[in-house]
Each structure stands twice: as C-alpha cells, then as structure tokens.
Design a protein around this motif. Sequence first.
Motif, PDB file in Angstrom:
ATOM      1  N   PRO A 137      21.734  10.001 -19.300  1.00  0.00           N
ATOM      2  CA  PRO A 137      21.060  11.033 -18.504  1.00  0.00           C
ATOM      3  C   PRO A 137      19.580  10.705 -18.331  1.00  0.00           C
ATOM      4  N   ALA A 164      16.006  11.550 -15.564  1.00  0.00           N
ATOM      5  CA  ALA A 164      15.422  12.246 -14.419  1.00  0.00           C
ATOM      6  C   ALA A 164      14.322  11.387 -13.819  1.00  0.00           C
ATOM      7  N   ARG A 206      13.540  10.462 -19.846  1.00  0.00           N
ATOM      8  CA  ARG A 206      14.793  10.648 -20.579  1.00  0.00           C
ATOM      9  C   ARG A 206      14.572  11.745 -21.609  1.00  0.00           C
ATOM     10  N   ARG A 245      12.929  17.281 -17.726  1.00  0.00           N
ATOM     11  CA  ARG A 245      13.917  17.325 -18.806  1.00  0.00           C
ATOM     12  C   ARG A 245      14.737  18.614 -18.744  1.00  0.00           C
ATOM     13  N   LEU A 253      17.140  18.196 -15.925  1.00  0.00           N
ATOM     14  CA  LEU A 253      18.167  17.231 -16.300  1.00  0.00           C
ATOM     15  C   LEU A 253      19.258  17.893 -17.144  1.00  0.00           C
ATOM     16  N   THR A 306      18.664  19.020  -9.116  1.00  0.00           N
ATOM     17  CA  THR A 306      17.782  18.151  -8.345  1.00  0.00           C
ATOM     18  C   THR A 306      17.041  19.012  -7.336  1.00  0.00           C
ATOM     19  N   SER A 347      17.921  14.494 -10.807  1.00  0.00           N
ATOM     20  CA  SER A 347      18.639  14.316 -12.064  1.00  0.00           C
ATOM     21  C   SER A 347      19.796  13.347 -11.876  1.00  0.00           C
ATOM     22  N   THR A 381      22.882  12.388 -13.890  1.00  0.00           N
ATOM     23  CA  THR A 381      23.709  12.723 -15.038  1.00  0.00           C
ATOM     24  C   THR A 381      25.004  11.933 -14.978  1.00  0.00           C
ATOM     25  N   HIS A 437      25.219  15.132  -7.953  1.00  0.00           N
ATOM     26  CA  HIS A 437      24.122  15.522  -8.812  1.00  0.00           C
ATOM     27  C   HIS A 437      23.005  16.147  -7.991  1.00  0.00           C
TER      28      HIS A 437
END
Length: 386
Positions: free
Chosen positions: A123, A125, A143, A165, A168, A173, A195, A197, A375
């Motif tokens: 994951p 961003a 991250r 964060r 994320l 998004t 983001s 993911t 996402h």
Amino acid sequence: MRDILPGLRSRCAAGTPLALATVVAVHGSAPREPGAVMAVDAEGTVLGSVSGGCVEADVYEVAREVLAGAAPRVVPYGISDDEAFGVGLTCGGTIEVLVRAYASEAELADLGALLDLIAADVPVAEATVLSGAAETGARLVARATGVHGTLGTEGLDAAVTDDARGLLEQGLTGIQWYGARGQRRMAEVAVFVRSHTPPPRMLVFGAIDHAAATARIGSFLGYRVTVCDARPAFATRERFPTADEVVCAWPHDYLEATGADARTVICVLTHDPKFDVPLLVAALRTPAAYIGVMGSRRTHDDRLARLREAGVDEAHLSRLASPVGLDLGARTPEETAVSIAAEIIQHRWGGTGRPLGELTGAIHHRATAPGGPSHATPAAARPDSW
C-alpha cells in the motif's frame, strides 16, 4: 494504473522517457474515474486511457509537448451541446488531466520504485501538486512508514503525508487543499493524492464449473481470486488456472483463518448445507462488501431456515445476495458468471440492474462503495467547500 503496469515498468527499467496523463478530477458524467492513467513514451507509443477515446488525441499532443520540455500542467476537458464533435467528452461531463513527464534518470528511477511497490502489493500513496503556491508536478510518495520526495516545504510535506496515509487506509483518491506551508482549511495549494492499494479479493467457495467461470471473470475485473473447496480431487490448480490461489480446506475454516475486509466479495457456489451453513455464519460476521450464494429458491428457503436455527438474525440474513446474480436468463457457467459479476458491480456502484435505455439521468454512478478493484474512488472533499 495496474492495467498498464508491466509496460510502465519495462520503460522505466530501460530508461525510456515517458509522460503520464492522470485524471485528477471528474465533474458530471465521464467514462473514467480519478486516477485513470494514459502514458506516452518517447517513441510515441500509447498505453492506457483517460477517457475511453473522447480526448486521447489531444492528451497525446500535450504529452508530447511535455516530453519535449514543456512544464507539467493540468488540462480541463468538457463539452457544451454545440461541441459534440470537437475535443471534449461526448458524455457531457468534465475531467481534469495532469500531464507530467518522467525524462531524467532520477525521475524514471523514482517512478520505477513506485511501480515496484505497486507490483508487490505494498500500500502506497502518491501526492502531486496540481496548482497554487507550490510547483506543479512536485511529488512525494508515502507508505505507512517512510516518505520519499518533497512538495516544496517541510510543513506542506508533513500535512500531505499525514492526510495521504489516512486516505490510503480508506483506499481513497482525490484532491486535498492546503496553505502554502501546509495550513489546514486553506486553499492555496491543490494536491492530488492517489491511493495504490492491493487488489481486492474475490473468495469463490465450491470447486465446480461455475466456480471456474466466476474465477475467470473475477480476474478479468481485477480481483485477486481464491478458489476454496474441501475436496482434494476438485480443488486443483489444473481446474482453476486463472485463480491466484487454489485452497483445499473446509470453507468456513479457511474463511475464519484468512478473514475478509470491506472490499472483499464472497461467492458461495457449493449449494451443500454441510459446507454452506458454517461458511455463511462465518461470512456474515465479516464486513465483506458482497456475499452471493448459489442455489434454487427452494434451496435458498431451506438455507435461511438453517441459518436462523444457527442463530443468524434477520439483519444479517438481509446481506445475502441469494439466489446469486442478476436475472439475465443465464444458462451456462459462463453466462452465470456474467450474471454474478453484474450483481457485484451493481452492489458496488448502486446501479438499478435495469436496461440503460429504460432510464434517464447519469449513466456513470459516482457512489462511494467498497468492494471493487478501482482505487480511484470519488475525490476527497476540499476542506471548506467546492
């Protein structure tokens, strides 16, 4: 971005300059969501799409200009009634597209590092300045632990990293607004946070022909697909070559061990009470986005009675999509898989399931809902108002 990930990674590895055009905002009806990407490399090759064909030709020209040294910029595309055949969206909406080049060795290395994280399902961003009192195209990657890059000031970096964060964690998004030094509730700098993911999961229980077809369409839609069955003769890789994982275990044991989050979709295709009932008791304890169960109406009624006897209340039973799928008149396993996939998409976006020709209003739904591969969920709101 995942749909063009191999092509992007190969170009970064080869040191081939490229421009990325990214949808950063959508207003009204449009075919792609924020986060959709089109790439143009130094040889003029195109990967991906930002509008399904409506504005790609113009975006291509802007990308070539940026590759030739022009500054990164955000380009709006819209349409009025008398411009239906001009450069714009024939669906009537408006999109904004950020076009940015990755040309130097350092830029390509940075992009390649991000792509490696995405490919490894880490994951992450990515935040990029769109406009205002900061350099357009400035970028940082965050991250859960660790940040790379800068948007220009320490305060802005700290505020954006914190928000990125948070977005994320939710898989969101969209555009965020800040003061030039990261002040909250100010609108001096627009930052697009995307983001990345891991793909959502599709758990298919019951190693039958319908499961093989459902696994294929699940992979096509972008899910990470697991097929699970307790019978070793049926739960084999040879029978499910497109699945990411084939597990031989009692379904409820596997589900309790692996868990399910709010993006997971569960398809129960066993229609055998000794498997179904304990599995569904476990499934209904999870926040899964969709729980579809195969069986006739008689099987469905019997299943509900057994679940009530097991202590499942009506509120939980109402979560079941059973009998599974939309009424398409499906007969074959492949047609049934299309029916199941259609219902999953309907659940995700809040569609009616009726023919579009019978309806009026927007074709593209903008509802926020978990459970799908995309996402690029609806944009995060500006702190004051839009």
